[in-house]
Design a protein around this motif. Structure first.
Motif, PDB file in Angstrom:
ATOM      1  N   GLN A 185      49.765  32.668  37.132  1.00 43.18           N
ATOM      2  CA  GLN A 185      48.567  33.493  37.260  1.00 43.18           C
ATOM      3  C   GLN A 185      48.601  34.345  38.521  1.00 43.18           C
ATOM      4  O   GLN A 185      48.255  35.501  38.500  1.00 43.18           O
ATOM      5  CB  GLN A 185      47.336  32.587  37.259  1.00 43.18           C
ATOM      6  CG  GLN A 185      46.038  33.325  37.365  1.00 43.18           C
ATOM      7  CD  GLN A 185      45.390  33.507  36.029  1.00 43.18           C
ATOM      8  OE1 GLN A 185      45.901  33.086  35.009  1.00 43.18           O
ATOM      9  NE2 GLN A 185      44.245  34.133  36.030  1.00 43.18           N
ATOM     10  N   HIS A 186      49.043  33.769  39.663  1.00 43.52           N
ATOM     11  CA  HIS A 186      49.012  34.517  40.912  1.00 43.52           C
ATOM     12  C   HIS A 186      50.055  35.629  40.963  1.00 43.52           C
ATOM     13  O   HIS A 186      50.012  36.479  41.839  1.00 43.52           O
ATOM     14  CB  HIS A 186      49.156  33.571  42.115  1.00 43.52           C
ATOM     15  CG  HIS A 186      50.488  32.907  42.196  1.00 43.52           C
ATOM     16  ND1 HIS A 186      50.802  31.797  41.475  1.00 43.52           N
ATOM     17  CD2 HIS A 186      51.595  33.231  42.902  1.00 43.52           C
ATOM     18  CE1 HIS A 186      52.042  31.426  41.745  1.00 43.52           C
ATOM     19  NE2 HIS A 186      52.544  32.286  42.601  1.00 43.52           N
ATOM     20  N   ASP A 187      51.004  35.629  40.041  1.00 44.94           N
ATOM     21  CA  ASP A 187      51.998  36.687  39.990  1.00 44.94           C
ATOM     22  C   ASP A 187      51.541  37.865  39.144  1.00 44.94           C
ATOM     23  O   ASP A 187      52.224  38.885  39.085  1.00 44.94           O
ATOM     24  CB  ASP A 187      53.311  36.153  39.411  1.00 44.94           C
ATOM     25  CG  ASP A 187      54.035  35.249  40.399  1.00 44.94           C
ATOM     26  OD1 ASP A 187      53.785  35.377  41.612  1.00 44.94           O
ATOM     27  OD2 ASP A 187      54.854  34.434  39.946  1.00 44.94           O
ATOM     28  N   ALA A 188      50.405  37.737  38.499  1.00 42.18           N
ATOM     29  CA  ALA A 188      49.914  38.797  37.623  1.00 42.18           C
ATOM     30  C   ALA A 188      49.336  39.952  38.441  1.00 42.18           C
ATOM     31  O   ALA A 188      48.937  39.792  39.587  1.00 42.18           O
ATOM     32  CB  ALA A 188      48.848  38.238  36.683  1.00 42.18           C
ATOM     33  N   PHE A 189      49.309  41.126  37.819  1.00 45.07           N
ATOM     34  CA  PHE A 189      48.680  42.299  38.398  1.00 45.07           C
ATOM     35  C   PHE A 189      47.332  42.489  37.739  1.00 45.07           C
ATOM     36  O   PHE A 189      47.203  42.358  36.527  1.00 45.07           O
ATOM     37  CB  PHE A 189      49.538  43.548  38.160  1.00 45.07           C
ATOM     38  CG  PHE A 189      50.816  43.529  38.944  1.00 45.07           C
ATOM     39  CD1 PHE A 189      50.864  44.053  40.220  1.00 45.07           C
ATOM     40  CD2 PHE A 189      51.964  42.980  38.404  1.00 45.07           C
ATOM     41  CE1 PHE A 189      52.034  44.031  40.950  1.00 45.07           C
ATOM     42  CE2 PHE A 189      53.141  42.947  39.127  1.00 45.07           C
ATOM     43  CZ  PHE A 189      53.178  43.472  40.403  1.00 45.07           C
ATOM     44  N   GLN A 190      46.316  42.803  38.535  1.00 46.14           N
ATOM     45  CA  GLN A 190      44.985  43.054  38.005  1.00 46.14           C
ATOM     46  C   GLN A 190      44.677  44.539  38.118  1.00 46.14           C
ATOM     47  O   GLN A 190      45.009  45.168  39.116  1.00 46.14           O
ATOM     48  CB  GLN A 190      43.912  42.259  38.771  1.00 46.14           C
ATOM     49  CG  GLN A 190      43.956  40.761  38.540  1.00 46.14           C
ATOM     50  CD  GLN A 190      45.005  40.070  39.371  1.00 46.14           C
ATOM     51  OE1 GLN A 190      45.268  40.468  40.493  1.00 46.14           O
ATOM     52  NE2 GLN A 190      45.622  39.052  38.818  1.00 46.14           N
ATOM     53  N   LEU A 191      44.043  45.070  37.086  1.00 46.87           N
ATOM     54  CA  LEU A 191      43.554  46.444  37.082  1.00 46.87           C
ATOM     55  C   LEU A 191      42.051  46.355  36.931  1.00 46.87           C
ATOM     56  O   LEU A 191      41.563  45.758  35.971  1.00 46.87           O
ATOM     57  CB  LEU A 191      44.139  47.245  35.919  1.00 46.87           C
ATOM     58  CG  LEU A 191      45.624  47.564  35.976  1.00 46.87           C
ATOM     59  CD1 LEU A 191      46.443  46.408  35.453  1.00 46.87           C
ATOM     60  CD2 LEU A 191      45.904  48.804  35.178  1.00 46.87           C
ATOM     61  N   ARG A 192      41.316  46.923  37.874  1.00 45.77           N
ATOM     62  CA  ARG A 192      39.853  46.853  37.833  1.00 45.77           C
ATOM     63  C   ARG A 192      39.238  48.151  38.341  1.00 45.77           C
ATOM     64  O   ARG A 192      39.673  48.703  39.337  1.00 45.77           O
ATOM     65  CB  ARG A 192      39.339  45.709  38.698  1.00 45.77           C
ATOM     66  CG  ARG A 192      39.801  44.352  38.248  1.00 45.77           C
ATOM     67  CD  ARG A 192      38.974  43.264  38.882  1.00 45.77           C
ATOM     68  NE  ARG A 192      39.537  41.954  38.671  1.00 45.77           N
ATOM     69  CZ  ARG A 192      39.571  41.295  37.540  1.00 45.77           C
ATOM     70  NH1 ARG A 192      39.088  41.846  36.473  1.00 45.77           N
ATOM     71  NH2 ARG A 192      40.095  40.094  37.448  1.00 45.77           N
ATOM     72  N   GLY A 193      38.205  48.589  37.640  1.00 48.09           N
ATOM     73  CA  GLY A 193      37.461  49.763  38.062  1.00 48.09           C
ATOM     74  C   GLY A 193      36.928  50.527  36.864  1.00 48.09           C
ATOM     75  O   GLY A 193      36.874  49.995  35.752  1.00 48.09           O
ATOM     76  N   SER A 194      36.525  51.768  37.100  1.00 48.67           N
ATOM     77  CA  SER A 194      36.006  52.574  35.990  1.00 48.67           C
ATOM     78  C   SER A 194      36.164  54.057  36.289  1.00 48.67           C
ATOM     79  O   SER A 194      36.301  54.469  37.447  1.00 48.67           O
ATOM     80  CB  SER A 194      34.535  52.255  35.732  1.00 48.67           C
ATOM     81  OG  SER A 194      33.733  52.666  36.821  1.00 48.67           O
ATOM     82  N   TYR A 195      36.165  54.835  35.221  1.00 53.05           N
ATOM     83  CA  TYR A 195      36.186  56.288  35.294  1.00 53.05           C
ATOM     84  C   TYR A 195      35.015  56.822  34.496  1.00 53.05           C
ATOM     85  O   TYR A 195      34.673  56.279  33.445  1.00 53.05           O
ATOM     86  CB  TYR A 195      37.481  56.867  34.723  1.00 53.05           C
ATOM     87  CG  TYR A 195      38.719  56.548  35.528  1.00 53.05           C
ATOM     88  CD1 TYR A 195      38.805  56.908  36.863  1.00 53.05           C
ATOM     89  CD2 TYR A 195      39.793  55.902  34.942  1.00 53.05           C
ATOM     90  CE1 TYR A 195      39.937  56.620  37.604  1.00 53.05           C
ATOM     91  CE2 TYR A 195      40.932  55.619  35.675  1.00 53.05           C
ATOM     92  CZ  TYR A 195      41.001  55.979  37.008  1.00 53.05           C
ATOM     93  OH  TYR A 195      42.118  55.689  37.742  1.00 53.05           O
TER      94      TYR A 195
END
Length: 106
Positions: free
Chosen positions: A2-12
């Motif tokens: 899990q800690h090796d994953a990349f997170q994408l967060r936000g909005s347009y």
């Protein structure tokens, strides 16, 4: 892990629904062109549409091509009016796609 994953967060935010649809279509084409199976398979799980706002919230495995993910975000950002989506790993921002005025701008 899990800690090796990349997170994408936000909005347009887009000027209208047609602009949002166009951005989504362009992003899908970008994914298909680069043949990133994992991102393509999970594409519909990575975003939620709320009117003219696109909320991005995804977790990619460490093996995923983060440069392609950044390119997809750049595609989404190119026609947005405002917003930001960050790519982070272990809580540290690795890349950000800002659109519009940034905090502190006058």
């Amino acid at each position: 892990m899990q800690h090796d994953a990349f997170q994408l967060r936000g909005s347009y935010h887009y000027a209208n629904t047609a602009a949002l649809e166009s951005a989504l279509t362009a992003a899908r084409r970008r994914i298909e062109d680069d043949e990133l199976g994992e991102l393509e398979l999970d594409w519909k799980k990575t975003h939620v549409r709320r009117g003219t706002r696109l909320v991005v919230q995804a977790q990619l495995p460490a093996a995923a091509d983060r440069f392609l993910a950044a390119a997809v975000l750049e595609t989404l950002a190119s026609t947005a009016v405002e917003g930001v989506v960050e790519i982070s790993r272990a809580g540290r921002c690795g890349d950000c796609q800002h659109v519009g005025r940034k905090q502190g701008d006058t």
